[in-house]
Write an enzyme that holds these catalytic residues in place. Structure first.
Site, PDB file in Angstrom:
ATOM      1  N   ASP A   1       0.732  -1.117  -0.118  1.00  0.00           N
ATOM      2  CA  ASP A   1      -0.051   0.087  -0.091  1.00  0.00           C
ATOM      3  C   ASP A   1       0.944   1.314  -0.043  1.00  0.00           C
ATOM      4  OD1 ASP A   1      -2.251  -1.568   0.019  1.00  0.00           O
ATOM      5  OD2 ASP A   1      -2.774  -1.187   2.226  1.00  0.00           O
ATOM      6  N   ALA A   2       2.021   1.189   0.653  1.00  0.00           N
ATOM      7  CA  ALA A   2       2.902   2.251   0.929  1.00  0.00           C
ATOM      8  C   ALA A   2       3.460   2.592  -0.418  1.00  0.00           C
ATOM      9  CB  ALA A   2       3.843   2.110   1.881  1.00  0.00           C
TER      10      ALA A   2
ATOM     11  N   TYR B   1       2.394   1.778  -3.574  1.00  0.00           N
ATOM     12  CA  TYR B   1       1.272   2.505  -4.346  1.00  0.00           C
ATOM     13  C   TYR B   1       0.863   3.955  -4.112  1.00  0.00           C
ATOM     14  CZ  TYR B   1      -3.477   2.811  -6.645  1.00  0.00           C
ATOM     15  OH  TYR B   1      -4.322   3.023  -7.550  1.00  0.00           O
ATOM     16  N   ASP B   2       0.705   4.140  -2.658  1.00  0.00           N
ATOM     17  CA  ASP B   2       0.356   5.531  -2.261  1.00  0.00           C
ATOM     18  C   ASP B   2       1.734   6.386  -2.691  1.00  0.00           C
ATOM     19  OD1 ASP B   2      -1.767   4.423  -1.267  1.00  0.00           O
ATOM     20  OD2 ASP B   2      -0.931   4.664   0.895  1.00  0.00           O
TER      21      ASP B   2
ATOM     22  N   SER C   1     -34.360  -7.340 -20.664  1.00  0.00           N
ATOM     23  CA  SER C   1     -34.506  -7.914 -19.264  1.00  0.00           C
ATOM     24  C   SER C   1     -34.521  -9.546 -19.600  1.00  0.00           C
ATOM     25  CB  SER C   1     -35.756  -7.517 -18.651  1.00  0.00           C
ATOM     26  OG  SER C   1     -36.787  -7.457 -19.237  1.00  0.00           O
ATOM     27  N   LEU C   2     -34.529 -10.241 -18.799  1.00  0.00           N
ATOM     28  CA  LEU C   2     -34.941 -11.710 -19.023  1.00  0.00           C
ATOM     29  C   LEU C   2     -36.103 -12.212 -18.441  1.00  0.00           C
ATOM     30  CD1 LEU C   2     -31.105 -12.523 -17.407  1.00  0.00           C
ATOM     31  CD2 LEU C   2     -31.886 -12.828 -19.827  1.00  0.00           C
TER      32      LEU C   2
ATOM     33  N   GLU D   1     -24.118 -18.236 -15.319  1.00  0.00           N
ATOM     34  CA  GLU D   1     -23.678 -17.244 -14.524  1.00  0.00           C
ATOM     35  C   GLU D   1     -24.407 -17.014 -13.571  1.00  0.00           C
ATOM     36  OE1 GLU D   1     -23.386 -14.115 -17.460  1.00  0.00           O
ATOM     37  OE2 GLU D   1     -22.391 -15.317 -19.021  1.00  0.00           O
TER      38      GLU D   1
ATOM     39  N   LYS E   1     -26.478 -14.476 -11.030  1.00  0.00           N
ATOM     40  CA  LYS E   1     -27.337 -13.331 -11.416  1.00  0.00           C
ATOM     41  C   LYS E   1     -27.318 -12.669  -9.970  1.00  0.00           C
ATOM     42  CE  LYS E   1     -31.962 -12.205 -12.681  1.00  0.00           C
ATOM     43  NZ  LYS E   1     -32.104 -10.755 -11.579  1.00  0.00           N
TER      44      LYS E   1
ATOM     45  N   ASP F   1     -27.226  -9.406  -7.668  1.00  0.00           N
ATOM     46  CA  ASP F   1     -28.217  -8.483  -7.478  1.00  0.00           C
ATOM     47  C   ASP F   1     -27.812  -6.985  -7.017  1.00  0.00           C
ATOM     48  OD1 ASP F   1     -31.008  -7.428  -6.919  1.00  0.00           O
ATOM     49  OD2 ASP F   1     -31.176  -8.146  -4.982  1.00  0.00           O
TER      50      ASP F   1
ATOM     51  N   TYR G   1     -19.979  -8.859 -17.959  1.00  0.00           N
ATOM     52  CA  TYR G   1     -20.455 -10.040 -18.386  1.00  0.00           C
ATOM     53  C   TYR G   1     -21.022  -9.938 -19.814  1.00  0.00           C
ATOM     54  CZ  TYR G   1     -25.116  -7.835 -17.027  1.00  0.00           C
ATOM     55  OH  TYR G   1     -26.328  -6.954 -16.796  1.00  0.00           O
TER      56      TYR G   1
ATOM     57  N   LYS H   1     -34.724 -18.564 -11.287  1.00  0.00           N
ATOM     58  CA  LYS H   1     -34.975 -17.744 -10.087  1.00  0.00           C
ATOM     59  C   LYS H   1     -35.149 -18.783  -8.838  1.00  0.00           C
ATOM     60  CE  LYS H   1     -34.970 -13.756  -9.954  1.00  0.00           C
ATOM     61  NZ  LYS H   1     -36.134 -12.889 -10.401  1.00  0.00           N
TER      62      LYS H   1
ATOM     63  N   CYS I   1     -38.855   8.060  25.809  1.00  0.00           N
ATOM     64  CA  CYS I   1     -37.783   6.887  25.793  1.00  0.00           C
ATOM     65  C   CYS I   1     -38.772   5.913  26.754  1.00  0.00           C
ATOM     66  CB  CYS I   1     -36.699   7.122  26.850  1.00  0.00           C
ATOM     67  SG  CYS I   1     -35.523   5.380  26.776  1.00  0.00           S
TER      68      CYS I   1
ATOM     69  N   CYS J   1     -36.644   4.732  30.068  1.00  0.00           N
ATOM     70  CA  CYS J   1     -36.467   5.584  31.422  1.00  0.00           C
ATOM     71  C   CYS J   1     -37.617   6.919  31.394  1.00  0.00           C
ATOM     72  CB  CYS J   1     -35.162   6.390  31.258  1.00  0.00           C
ATOM     73  SG  CYS J   1     -34.951   7.671  29.902  1.00  0.00           S
TER      74      CYS J   1
ATOM     75  N   CYS K   1     -32.417   9.090  23.019  1.00  0.00           N
ATOM     76  CA  CYS K   1     -32.699   9.258  24.565  1.00  0.00           C
ATOM     77  C   CYS K   1     -31.228   9.927  24.980  1.00  0.00           C
ATOM     78  CB  CYS K   1     -32.974   7.827  25.097  1.00  0.00           C
ATOM     79  SG  CYS K   1     -32.998   8.151  26.837  1.00  0.00           S
TER      80      CYS K   1
ATOM     81  N   CYS L   1     -30.089   6.374  31.595  1.00  0.00           N
ATOM     82  CA  CYS L   1     -31.101   5.397  31.058  1.00  0.00           C
ATOM     83  C   CYS L   1     -30.744   3.950  30.987  1.00  0.00           C
ATOM     84  CB  CYS L   1     -31.369   5.893  29.666  1.00  0.00           C
ATOM     85  SG  CYS L   1     -32.591   4.483  28.815  1.00  0.00           S
TER      86      CYS L   1
END
Length: 679
Positions: free
Chosen positions: A33-34, A36-37, A82-83, A116, A118, A120, A231, A323, A417, A420, A435, A440
């Site tokens: 990381d160093a 890359y930075d 769409s499918l 493949e 699906k 979401d 895809y 599905k 609340c 309390c 609260c 409480c």
């Protein structure tokens, strides 16, 4: 402008894009990381000094910062279809039979299929000209989408220039269809942080991803843990045509696009019945995936047949989605109640007519916050659809108002609340109610745990187990009772596990904590929004509790770094009688309630020191930690060297921890930093 600088900027961009691909797509980094930075900072300096060198495909553009007035409509080069859906093996076989009837018997016998996941998420359409990312759009209505190019540039896995691997030359024109999504674990971590810092949570990974890409300010998109997988090749010019979907996925992978692992989560089948068996068995496997998915997509592998088969309505004949039974059911919302979180947040939850969801009997579900209830127009008595979010946390998705009979009742947040009885408040600009009574009982144990922690009053030998026990016994009913535990010495000695030495050490640690700086006490009180840095700032400004007790929101807002929301939160906390009683009891116990006298002008605590920060700091953002160090004369950098004085180490650190060990740089925690500050 010399050619040397142009070449240097191009070389830096190419190197950073390639190493970003190794890290974010292949999960196989070759540099730390160093390192890359250091490359990124060098490019930033070069572009800052020579703005004409800035390029759209520069990794420096990942941070966002562009603000759009609105999203421009974009017409897709081809319809984004769409499918159709199949829900059981019979329907899947019926889809295949329909396609076979449209093909000659000879062609039908040679069909192969790609399967493949699906995912979401949100469909995105990516345009490249001569290897450069020039346009990104949402699917929209399938014909037109919205231009979200600036936001998509912030997605770390999206290549801003191709190829990244050297395995393929860049085509003259390429349009790719993909899915932007958020892993479940990343979503849950973001929600936890958001709940703690902002008092709000998000409903599910899909909506979260979609919302992140439709921000008008791309800097907000850059803060979201968005991922991408590609895809489909929609348009390809200036390269050899692709004969199969499998070839297309391989082609995309070789250009540097994120593609779900071929042969593992994406499978190729020459025979249909083994495909059916695989699809049926895969339902159990999907639970272990890091992302949400509701099924599989089955595509005819031969691309030439896609055009021949065409589509019906808005659905291609050459593909379908299998599905799985949704882990969603309909049940009745019996009541909406609230609970009190450890920081005093008041959150509604649904009391449901018990229903089995994904094999689990669900009786309660999250409702996130009052705004969520209002947005969904949920009413007590409604028939509602519930789901196990991420297959774990039950949540109410929506109501079914068409099934109402008039007996349903609108819910409103209680004014007091439920634990309390104190009035609750909602800070302007926040979703959550709170609260603000520190005594409480619902939040007392966690409040004590924070009060005695190292970053606050630092009472050694006092943790959550002791907090739970003392609250259970009635020894502590508010935070000030901690300093009256010496009156319970005989009762403590009579309990198992509390010998003379342990009790003496505990009471001595409590006594010693009375001399902690006032800023530590201010942090320890658990005032909503006040962390270590805010407490330091407020304590330094007011000097002690007396001035703070009479301060107005306007007084607090005059302090640099204190906004109107935080100012209102502080004033409200001190306006409540139980909290003022706690302060008076702390005063009577001898707890320090005044800040140190201002330091004379001279060297500051961290003057001449260099710090590097890595990982997640508990209760403090990196920017706040940096501000705290710099306020004391220190310097915070991104790159590690032998000259670095300290590595400030949080949880889930990157490779900087190993780099520090190799260089002999000492690592410290946030608690260590605060101790250095007050040494």
């Amino acid at each position: 402008m010399t050619m040397d600088l142009t070449q240097k900027a191009a070389a830096l961009r190419q190197a950073l894009n390639y190493h970003g691909y190794l890290y974010h797509v292949l999960d196989a980094p070759q540099i730390s990381d160093a390192e890359y930075d250091a490359l990124l900072n060098e490019l930033r300096r070069l572009e800052a000094d020579h703005p004409e060198l800035q390029a759209a495909d520069s990794p420096t553009q990942r941070l966002g910062g562009w603000v759009a007035d609105r999203f421009v409509k974009v017409r897709h080069p081809q319809p984004m279809l769409s499918l159709s859906n199949a829900f059981n093996p019979g329907e899947l076989r019926a889809w295949r039979e329909r396609t076979l009837r449209l093909l000659s018997p000879e062609v039908g016998q040679t069909l192969s299929y790609v399967v493949e996941p699906k995912i979401d998420g949100l469909t995105v359409v990516l345009h490249y000209d001569n290897g450069r990312f020039v346009l990104g759009a949402t699917r929209g209505d399938g014909t037109e989408g919205e231009d979200i190019t600036a936001n998509l540039r912030t997605v770390r896995g999206l290549p801003l220039t191709i190829p990244l691997t050297g395995k393929q030359p860049a085509p003259a024109r390429l349009v790719v269809r993909g899915e932007a999504y958020v892993n479940v674990a990343d979503f849950q971590r973001f929600n936890e942080q958001s709940a703690a810092q902002e008092g709000r949570t998000y409903a599910n990974p899909r909506n979260f991803a979609a919302g992140a890409l439709r921000q008008l300010d791309s800097a907000i998109s850059a803060q979201r843990p968005l991922r991408l997988w590609a895809y489909q090749v929609v348009v390809l010019e200036g390269a050899a045509p692709l004969s199969t979907q499998w070839d297309a996925l391989t082609f995309l992978r070789d250009l540097g696009f994120p593609v779900i692992s071929l042969g593992e989560h994406i499978r190729l089948f020459d025979d249909f019945e083994p495909l059916v068996d695989y699809v049926v068995a895969w339902e159990d496997q999907r639970q272990a995936l890091p992302y949400e998915t509701d099924g599989l997509v089955i595509k005819i592998n031969q691309v030439a047949l896609h055009e021949e088969l065409g589509f019906v309505g808005k659905e291609p004949r050459w593909a379908t989605a299998y599905k799985y039974p949704a882990h969603e059911v309909i049940t009745r919302l019996l009541d909406i109640q609230v609970n009190v979180g450890r920081t005093g947040s008041i959150n509604p939850f649904a009391v449901l007519e018990p229903a089995a969801v994904g094999g689990v009997m669900v009786r309660n579900a999250t409702l996130h916050n009052a705004d969520y209830v209002a947005e969904l127009d949920l009413r007590i008595g409604d028939r509602v659809i519930i789901k196990r979010a991420g297959e774990v946390i039950p949540q109410v998705l929506r109501s079914l108002p068409e099934l109402r009979d008039g007996s349903e009742r609108v819910w409103t947040m209680p004014e007091k609340c439920p634990v309390c009885g104190e009035a609750i408040q909602r800070t302007a600009g926040e979703a959550a109610y709170h609260c603000v009574n520190s005594a409480c009982p619902a939040q007392l144990v966690r409040g004590i745990e924070h009060f005695v922690s190292r970053g606050a009053m630092d009472i050694e030998g006092f943790g959550i187990r002791q907090a739970e026990l003392f609250v259970q016994l009635g020894f502590i009913t508010d935070l000030a009772d901690i300093y009256y535990l010496h009156e319970r010495r005989a009762e403590l000695l009579g309990r198992e596990g509390f010998g003379e030495k342990k009790v003496s050490n505990l009471l001595s640690a409590i006594e010693a904590s009375k001399e902690r700086p006032f800023s530590r006490l201010l942090n320890a009180l658990g005032i909503h929004g006040v962390g270590a840095v805010g407490a330091e700032t407020i304590a330094s400004h007011f000097g002690g509790i007396e001035a703070l007790l009479t301060a107005t929101a306007d007084d607090l807002s005059q302090i640099s770094g204190v906004g109107p929301v935080l100012a209102a939160s502080v004033v409200d906390w001190f306006s409540h009688a139980p909290n003022r009683r706690t302060i008076e009891r702390l005063r009577a116990a001898g707890v320090r309630l005044a800040a140190d006298a201002p330091a004379l002008v001279g060297p500051q605590t961290f003057a001449g020191m260099t710090f590097v920060i890595t990982g997640t700091l508990e209760g403090l953002s990196r920017d706040e930690a940096k501000a705290l160090i710099e306020a004391q004369g220190g310097k915070v950098t991104d790159s590690m060297s032998k000259k670095t004085n300290y590595l400030l180490l949080g949880t889930n650190p990157g490779s900087k921890a190993a780099k520090a060990a190799g260089l002999g740089v000492p690592t410290i925690s946030l608690d260590d930093l605060l101790r250095l500050l007050h040494a």
